[in-house]
Design an enzyme around this catalytic site. Structure first.
Site, PDB file in Angstrom:
ATOM      1  N   HIS A  68      57.674  65.675  51.696  1.00 45.10           N
ATOM      2  CA  HIS A  68      56.754  65.055  52.654  1.00 45.10           C
ATOM      3  C   HIS A  68      57.285  65.281  54.055  1.00 45.10           C
ATOM      4  O   HIS A  68      58.494  65.260  54.282  1.00 45.10           O
ATOM      5  CB  HIS A  68      56.651  63.545  52.394  1.00 45.10           C
ATOM      6  CG  HIS A  68      55.441  62.925  53.011  1.00 45.10           C
ATOM      7  ND1 HIS A  68      55.404  62.524  54.329  1.00 45.10           N
ATOM      8  CD2 HIS A  68      54.224  62.666  52.498  1.00 45.10           C
ATOM      9  CE1 HIS A  68      54.216  62.025  54.588  1.00 45.10           C
ATOM     10  NE2 HIS A  68      53.474  62.103  53.503  1.00 45.10           N
TER      11      HIS A  68
ATOM     12  N   ASP B 219      50.850  62.154  45.709  1.00 43.93           N
ATOM     13  CA  ASP B 219      50.058  63.003  44.815  1.00 43.93           C
ATOM     14  C   ASP B 219      50.715  63.255  43.472  1.00 43.93           C
ATOM     15  O   ASP B 219      50.090  63.826  42.578  1.00 43.93           O
ATOM     16  CB  ASP B 219      49.794  64.354  45.505  1.00 43.93           C
ATOM     17  CG  ASP B 219      48.923  64.174  46.732  1.00 43.93           C
ATOM     18  OD1 ASP B 219      49.312  64.648  47.816  1.00 43.93           O
ATOM     19  OD2 ASP B 219      47.879  63.513  46.609  1.00 43.93           O
TER      20      ASP B 219
HETATM   21  C1  SDX Z   1      50.030  64.567  51.525  1.00 41.10           C
HETATM   22  O1  SDX Z   1      51.367  63.793  56.181  1.00 41.10           O
HETATM   23  C2  SDX Z   1      50.923  62.932  55.356  1.00 41.10           C
HETATM   24  O2  SDX Z   1      51.014  61.727  55.556  1.00 41.10           O
HETATM   25  C3  SDX Z   1      50.199  63.491  54.138  1.00 41.10           C
HETATM   26  C4  SDX Z   1      49.856  62.522  53.029  1.00 41.10           C
HETATM   27  C5  SDX Z   1      48.780  61.553  53.442  1.00 41.10           C
HETATM   28  O3  SDX Z   1      48.704  60.464  52.846  1.00 41.10           O
HETATM   29  O4  SDX Z   1      47.928  61.926  54.286  1.00 41.10           O
HETATM   30  O5  SDX Z   1      51.018  61.810  52.632  1.00 41.10           O
HETATM   31  C6  SDX Z   1      49.303  63.282  51.806  1.00 41.10           C
HETATM   32  O6  SDX Z   1      49.618  65.590  52.015  1.00 41.10           O
HETATM   33  C7  SDX Z   1      51.287  64.525  50.714  1.00 41.10           C
HETATM   34  C8  SDX Z   1      51.949  65.929  50.552  1.00 41.10           C
HETATM   35  C9  SDX Z   1      51.206  66.681  49.453  1.00 41.10           C
HETATM   36  N1  SDX Z   1      51.680  68.072  49.401  1.00 41.10           N
HETATM   37  C10 SDX Z   1      52.473  68.501  48.388  1.00 41.10           C
HETATM   38  O7  SDX Z   1      52.910  67.783  47.498  1.00 41.10           O
HETATM   39  C11 SDX Z   1      52.763  69.997  48.436  1.00 41.10           C
HETATM   40  C12 SDX Z   1      54.232  70.252  48.113  1.00 41.10           C
HETATM   41  N2  SDX Z   1      55.053  69.782  49.259  1.00 41.10           N
HETATM   42  C13 SDX Z   1      55.358  70.709  50.285  1.00 41.10           C
HETATM   43  O8  SDX Z   1      54.636  71.846  50.434  1.00 41.10           O
HETATM   44  C14 SDX Z   1      56.030  70.107  51.521  1.00 41.10           C
HETATM   45  O9  SDX Z   1      56.975  69.228  51.088  1.00 41.10           O
HETATM   46  C15 SDX Z   1      55.124  69.439  52.543  1.00 41.10           C
HETATM   47  C16 SDX Z   1      54.037  70.353  52.988  1.00 41.10           C
HETATM   48  C17 SDX Z   1      54.545  68.197  51.991  1.00 41.10           C
HETATM   49  C18 SDX Z   1      55.999  69.080  53.748  1.00 41.10           C
HETATM   50  O10 SDX Z   1      56.431  70.260  54.298  1.00 41.10           O
HETATM   51  P1  SDX Z   1      57.373  70.312  55.607  1.00 41.10           P
HETATM   52  O11 SDX Z   1      57.666  68.942  56.115  1.00 41.10           O
HETATM   53  O12 SDX Z   1      56.769  71.299  56.556  1.00 41.10           O
HETATM   54  O13 SDX Z   1      58.730  70.806  55.016  1.00 41.10           O
HETATM   55  P2  SDX Z   1      59.110  72.340  54.814  1.00 41.10           P
HETATM   56  O14 SDX Z   1      57.967  73.077  54.171  1.00 41.10           O
HETATM   57  O15 SDX Z   1      59.667  72.856  56.086  1.00 41.10           O
HETATM   58  O16 SDX Z   1      60.283  72.200  53.704  1.00 41.10           O
HETATM   59  C19 SDX Z   1      61.649  71.905  54.086  1.00 41.10           C
HETATM   60  C20 SDX Z   1      62.506  72.536  52.982  1.00 41.10           C
HETATM   61  C21 SDX Z   1      62.212  74.025  52.775  1.00 41.10           C
HETATM   62  O17 SDX Z   1      63.366  74.596  52.198  1.00 41.10           O
HETATM   63  P3  SDX Z   1      64.438  75.388  53.231  1.00 41.10           P
HETATM   64  O18 SDX Z   1      63.622  76.399  53.993  1.00 41.10           O
HETATM   65  O19 SDX Z   1      64.991  74.281  54.104  1.00 41.10           O
HETATM   66  O20 SDX Z   1      65.450  75.983  52.288  1.00 41.10           O
HETATM   67  O21 SDX Z   1      62.176  71.920  51.717  1.00 41.10           O
HETATM   68  C22 SDX Z   1      61.620  72.884  50.834  1.00 41.10           C
HETATM   69  C23 SDX Z   1      61.154  74.028  51.704  1.00 41.10           C
HETATM   70  O22 SDX Z   1      61.144  75.251  50.952  1.00 41.10           O
HETATM   71  N3  SDX Z   1      60.490  72.238  50.153  1.00 41.10           N
HETATM   72  C24 SDX Z   1      60.186  72.393  48.861  1.00 41.10           C
HETATM   73  C25 SDX Z   1      59.089  71.553  48.633  1.00 41.10           C
HETATM   74  N4  SDX Z   1      58.758  70.914  49.778  1.00 41.10           N
HETATM   75  C26 SDX Z   1      59.636  71.347  50.714  1.00 41.10           C
HETATM   76  N5  SDX Z   1      60.763  73.173  47.899  1.00 41.10           N
HETATM   77  C27 SDX Z   1      60.175  73.094  46.666  1.00 41.10           C
HETATM   78  N6  SDX Z   1      59.122  72.293  46.359  1.00 41.10           N
HETATM   79  C28 SDX Z   1      58.554  71.517  47.323  1.00 41.10           C
HETATM   80  N7  SDX Z   1      57.518  70.738  47.035  1.00 41.10           N
END
Ligand code: SDX
Length: 426
Positions: free
Chosen positions: A303, A360
Site C-alpha cells: 500500500h 483487497d
Molecule cells: C487500494 O491509496 C489507497 O488508499 C488505495 C486503497 C483505497 O482504499 O482507496 O487503499 C485501495 O488501491 C489498495 C491497493 C490495491 N492494489 C494492490 O493490491 C496491487 C498490489 N500492490 C502493489 O502494486 C503496490 O503495493 C501498490 C500499488 C499498492 C503501492 O505501490 P507503491 O506505493 O507505488 O510501491 P512500489 O510499487 O514503489 O513498491 C515498493 C517496493 C518495490 O520493490 P523495490 O523496487 O523496492 O525492490 O515494493 C515492491 C515493489 O516491487 N512491491 C511488491 C508489491 N507491492 C510493492 N512486490 C510484490 N508484490 C506486491 N504486491
C-alpha cells in the site's frame, strides 16, 4: 507546530522562508504555494508520494501504525457498531445521525430512488464484453443527461444535494442492474419497503439473506472513504474543472478500475484461484512475487500509505471465517490466502518493504461467498466508496478550491525550425 512556523529553503546564497502548518495529528506541511513565484523552482514528486493536495476533515490514515478514522471515529468501531447509512451521514453531514436524522436521511434517499428506464435500455445496448466497471462509468455519465440540471451542481447547493441523494439512492439499483445485465438476467425493481442493503440484495438475487446483508453492510463501511487515493484524487481533479458531479464520479470509477487500485480485489481472487489450480503451492508464488524478472505481484499486498497491516483487512479477515461458517461454505481459497499471508509476513522481502495485506486481500472471498461474481468485485468497491468520493468532491466545492493544474519539467528538444517534408531524411 504552530501555524506561525516556517521552513527555510537555501538556494545558492539565498534563503527563502516558506509558511508551514500542522494537521490534527501534527502532520507537518511546508506550504509551497508561492515557491515558483519566489524562487523560480517547482517541486518534483512523481506519483505525489510526498505531496498533500488539500486540507481535509473527512478521513485520517496513519500508515505507520495502521489506523483509519472517519471524522475521528476509528474504522474498527464503525465497522462493528455503525450501519453503512450512519457512516454515509457522517461523511456527508459531518456527524453521526440522531435517530430522527437517520430517518430523514433514509426518506431523502427513498425520495430520490428510481432509475430512468433509459438506463436499462443503455445497459442492454452495451457490448457483452464490456467490463462491469465500464458499464458503471457509462451509467454515471448517462445520468447527467437524465438530470441536466446537475450542470449547476457546482454553483447551486440545492441542485448539488439533489445530485448527491440521487447518486446514493440509486447506487444499489445501478450495481444490481450491472450484475443482472452481465448475467443476462431480467432486472428486479427497487422496493421502497426494504432497507438500503436488503434492497440491493433483492435487486441482485431476488432474495434477501440476513447474513449476507450484515456482511455487506460492514464491507460497504470498510470501503466508504480513504482520503486522497488515486480514484478520490481523480474525482477531485475532474471536479475542480466545475464539471457536474456525475461526470466527476464517472472519472473516479475509471481510476478505481485499474488493477493496482480497486481492480485489485478481482486480481486477488483470480490469483488465489490460479494458485489453487496450480496445486496450492504458495511458496512458488511468493518466489514469483519476489523475482524482479517476473511481472507477477502478490495482489492485495502492499500500500502507498500503509506500512503496517491495513486495519480494514484486519476487520475483513475476522469476518471471513464468521460469514463462511454462517453460510456453511467451505472455500479452499481461504486457506491459500492465509498461507500466502503467513509466508509473506515471515519473508524478509515483504517485511523489509513493509508489505502487508490491504483491503483487497480478503474482501473477494466474502463477495464470492455471497454469490457475487469476480468481475463485479470492483463495482462493489465503487458502491462502498461512493459516499467518500461525493464527500471529498463536496469538500473541494465548499473550500472553493482552484482548478487542479500540476506543472512539469520539460526534458524534450530545444526550439528548432520546421523542416518541409521534401527535405526530411527518411
Ligand atoms: C487500494 O491509496 C489507497 O488508499 C488505495 C486503497 C483505497 O482504499 O482507496 O487503499 C485501495 O488501491 C489498495 C491497493 C490495491 N492494489 C494492490 O493490491 C496491487 C498490489 N500492490 C502493489 O502494486 C503496490 O503495493 C501498490 C500499488 C499498492 C503501492 O505501490 P507503491 O506505493 O507505488 O510501491 P512500489 O510499487 O514503489 O513498491 C515498493 C517496493 C518495490 O520493490 P523495490 O523496487 O523496492 O525492490 O515494493 C515492491 C515493489 O516491487 N512491491 C511488491 C508489491 N507491492 C510493492 N512486490 C510484490 N508484490 C506486491 N504486491
Amino acid at each position: 507546530m504552530a501555524n506561525t512556523d516556517t521552513v527555510e529553503i537555501k538556494i545558492g546564497d539565498k534563503t527563502f522562508l516558506l509558511p508551514a502548518f500542522a494537521g490534527t495529528y501534527d502532520e507537518k506541511a511546508a506550504d509551497i504555494s508561492k515557491l515558483l513565484a519566489e524562487t523560480g523552482f517547482v517541486t518534483y514528486d512523481i506519483g505525489y508520494k510526498n505531496t498533500a493536495t488539500t486540507r481535509s476533515t473527512i478521513t485520517f490514515i496513519d500508515g505507520d501504525v495502521g489506523t483509519l478514522e472517519h471524522r475521528g471515529y476509528p474504522i474498527e468501531q464503525l465497522a462493528d457498531q455503525a450501519s453503512y447509512l450512519e457512516v454515509m451521514h457522517l461523511l456527508l453531514h459531518e456527524t453521526l445521525p440522531t435517530q430522527a436524522q437517520l430517518e430523514a436521511f433514509k426518506e431523502a434517499l427513498n425520495a430520490h430512488a428510481g432509475l430512468p428506464a433509459g438506463i436499462y435500455t443503455l445497459l442492454d445496448a452495451l457490448p457483452d464484453e464490456i467490463h462491469p466497471m465500464g458499464m458503471l462509468s457509462v451509467v454515471m455519465n448517462a445520468l447527467s443527461g437524465y438530470h441536466p440540471e446537475a450542470e449547476d451542481s457546482w454553483a447551486n447547493p440545492e441542485v448539488r444535494w439533489d445530485a448527491i441523494y440521487r447518486l446514493l439512492a440509486n447506487m444499489p439499483a445501478i450495481t444490481a442492474a450491472i450484475y443482472r445485465r452481465s448475467q443476462k438476467l431480467p432486472y428486479v425493481a427497487y422496493d421502497p419497503s426494504l432497507d438500503y442493503v436488503s434492497n440491493f440484495l433483492n435487486m441482485m438475487f431476488g432474495k434477501i439473506d440476513k447474513v449476507a446483508a450484515e456482511a455487506l453492510d460492514t464491507l460497504l463501511i470498510l470501503h466508504a472513504d480513504h482520503e486522497q487515493n488515486c480514484s478520490t484524487s481523480t474525482v477531485r481533479m475532474v471536479g475542480s474543472s466545475h464539471v457536474n458531479l456525475y461526470a466527476s464520479i464517472a472519472a473516479g470509477c475509471n481510476a478505481l478500475w485499474g488493477p493496482l487500485h480497486g481492480g485489485a480485489n478481482q486480481e486477488v481472487l483470480e490469483m488465489l484461484e490460479a494458485i489453487r489450480l496450480d496445486g496450492g503451492d504458495t511458496e512458488k508464488y511468493i518466489a514469483k512475487a519476489k523475482d524482479k524478472a517476473d511481472p507477477f505481484r502478490l495482489m492485495g499486498f502492499g500500500h502507498r500509505v500503509y506500512k503496517n497491516y491495513d486495519p480494514r483487512a484486519r476487520v475483513i479477515k475476522k469476518y471471513v471465517d464468521k460469514v463462511l461458517d454462517e453460510l456453511h461454505i467451505e472455500d479452499p481459497l481461504v486457506e491459500i490466502a492465509k498461507g500466502l499471508e503467513s509466508a509473506a509476513l515471515s519473508d524478509s522481502y515483504f517485511v523489509d518493504r513493509k508489505l502487508f495485506p490491504n483491503v483487497d486481500f480478503y474482501s473477494g472471498i466474502i463477495y464470492r461467498a455471497l454469490g457475487i461474481p469476480v468481475n463485479l468485485f470492483t463495482v462493489m468497491f465503487a458502491f462502498g466508496r461512493l459516499p467518500g468520493w461525493i464527500s471529498q468532491w463536496k469538500e473541494l466545492r465548499e473550500h472553493n478550491e482552484p482548478i487542479n493544474r500540476p506543472r512539469q519539467i520539460y526534458m524534450g528538444e530545444a526550439t528548432r525550425d520546421y523542416t518541409p517534408i521534401a527535405q526530411r531524411e527518411s
